[in-house]
Design a protein around this motif. Structure first.
Motif, PDB file in Angstrom:
ATOM      1  N   ARG A   1      79.875  17.695  -9.400  1.00  0.00           N
ATOM      2  CA  ARG A   1      80.095  18.156  -8.143  1.00  0.00           C
ATOM      3  C   ARG A   1      79.023  17.731  -7.081  1.00  0.00           C
ATOM      4  O   ARG A   1      79.378  18.066  -5.807  1.00  0.00           O
TER       5      ARG A   1
ATOM      6  N   PRO B   1      80.756  14.718  -4.422  1.00  0.00           N
ATOM      7  CA  PRO B   1      82.172  15.521  -3.894  1.00  0.00           C
ATOM      8  C   PRO B   1      81.386  16.615  -2.867  1.00  0.00           C
ATOM      9  O   PRO B   1      82.009  16.564  -1.850  1.00  0.00           O
TER      10      PRO B   1
ATOM     11  N   VAL C   1      78.825  10.774  -0.064  1.00  0.00           N
ATOM     12  CA  VAL C   1      79.907  11.487  -0.423  1.00  0.00           C
ATOM     13  C   VAL C   1      81.108  10.440  -1.330  1.00  0.00           C
ATOM     14  O   VAL C   1      81.294   9.505  -0.810  1.00  0.00           O
ATOM     15  N   ARG C   2      81.397  10.806  -2.599  1.00  0.00           N
ATOM     16  CA  ARG C   2      82.166   9.820  -3.314  1.00  0.00           C
ATOM     17  C   ARG C   2      83.052  10.944  -4.302  1.00  0.00           C
ATOM     18  O   ARG C   2      82.327  11.798  -4.779  1.00  0.00           O
ATOM     19  N   PRO C   3      84.197  10.469  -5.045  1.00  0.00           N
ATOM     20  CA  PRO C   3      84.611  11.339  -6.209  1.00  0.00           C
ATOM     21  C   PRO C   3      83.977  10.914  -7.185  1.00  0.00           C
ATOM     22  O   PRO C   3      83.266  10.387  -7.445  1.00  0.00           O
TER      23      PRO C   3
END
Length: 226
Positions: free
Chosen positions: A141, A144, A135-137
């Motif tokens: 989508r 995230p 998970v990462r910005p």
């Protein structure tokens, strides 16, 4: 002296001698039935038939998880006449219990269950991998929302690194149904489980990007199997 004359000494001597010979013989024959110079051998008795052994059954059921999945399939394997004994109709069940996948190289916080499964499976199948992003910005989508991982390739531009990345893509596509795989991206090529591969400006030259359809967020009771 007439008819009542005494027997002569000679006539008396013969019965005495005979008696002396007959008595030991009588004793010998009387005792001979129980006396043996060597112990008598007992009459051999037929050995009792041992209980029939429970030999190999007529067949075996092997319960295994195909392709490392958690769905069990049963395969019946027939045995030859030499292996199978007609006296038994039992069946053996050899159960191959799938092993749990340990936590892999990806941080799992925020990942969905199919993404976790893909990350753990890749970590177990390719010990060369030491780093998997989760998970990462991102503007899209996938990361995230916990739907994608980045499998970082050591020495990604080397021939060995390129070959390793190719093997990981092939492994992910082979297990596409198990991982609910949506796509894979590696060295400018976009791959899909239906066999599609589009080359272009897709980037990803230092890692293999894998996207799954998620399967929902973990509740804590999931088992991730090899």
């Amino acid at each position: 002296m007439g008819r009542h004359a005494l027997a002569s000494p000679r006539r008396r001597k013969l019965p005495a001698v005979a008696a002396g010979l007959i008595a030991p013989a009588a004793v010998f024959f009387a005792v001979g039935g129980d006396f043996h110079p060597y112990p008598a051998e007992e009459t051999a008795k037929p050995a009792a038939e041992p209980p029939a052994e429970q030999g190999p059954p007529c067949c075996m059921e092997i319960v295994a998880a195909p392709g490392g999945g958690s769905t069990a399939a049963i395969q019946t394997v027939g045995l030859s006449a030499a292996q199978a004994q007609p006296s038994t109709a039992s069946r053996w069940r050899v159960i191959n219990i799938p092993q749990l996948l340990p936590v892999g190289d990806a941080p799992e916080r925020g990942l969905q269950v199919k993404t976790i499964l893909a990350a753990r499976a890749v970590s177990a199948a390719f010990p060369e991998i030491q780093d998997i992003g989760g998970v990462r910005p991102d503007a899209l989508r996938w990361h995230p929302d916990g739907l994608a991982i980045d499998v970082m390739i050591p020495n990604a531009s080397s021939s060995g690194g390129i070959a390793l990345g190719n093997r990981i893509v092939a492994y992910a596509l082979k297990n596409a149904e198990r991982f609910a795989l949506q796509d894979a991206i590696w060295r400018g090529t976009y791959y899909t489980p239906d066999g599609g591969a589009k080359s272009g400006s897709y980037g990803h030259y230092d890692h293999v990007h894998l996207t799954t359809k998620g399967g929902g967020y973990p509740t804590g009771g999931e088992l991730y199997l090899r």
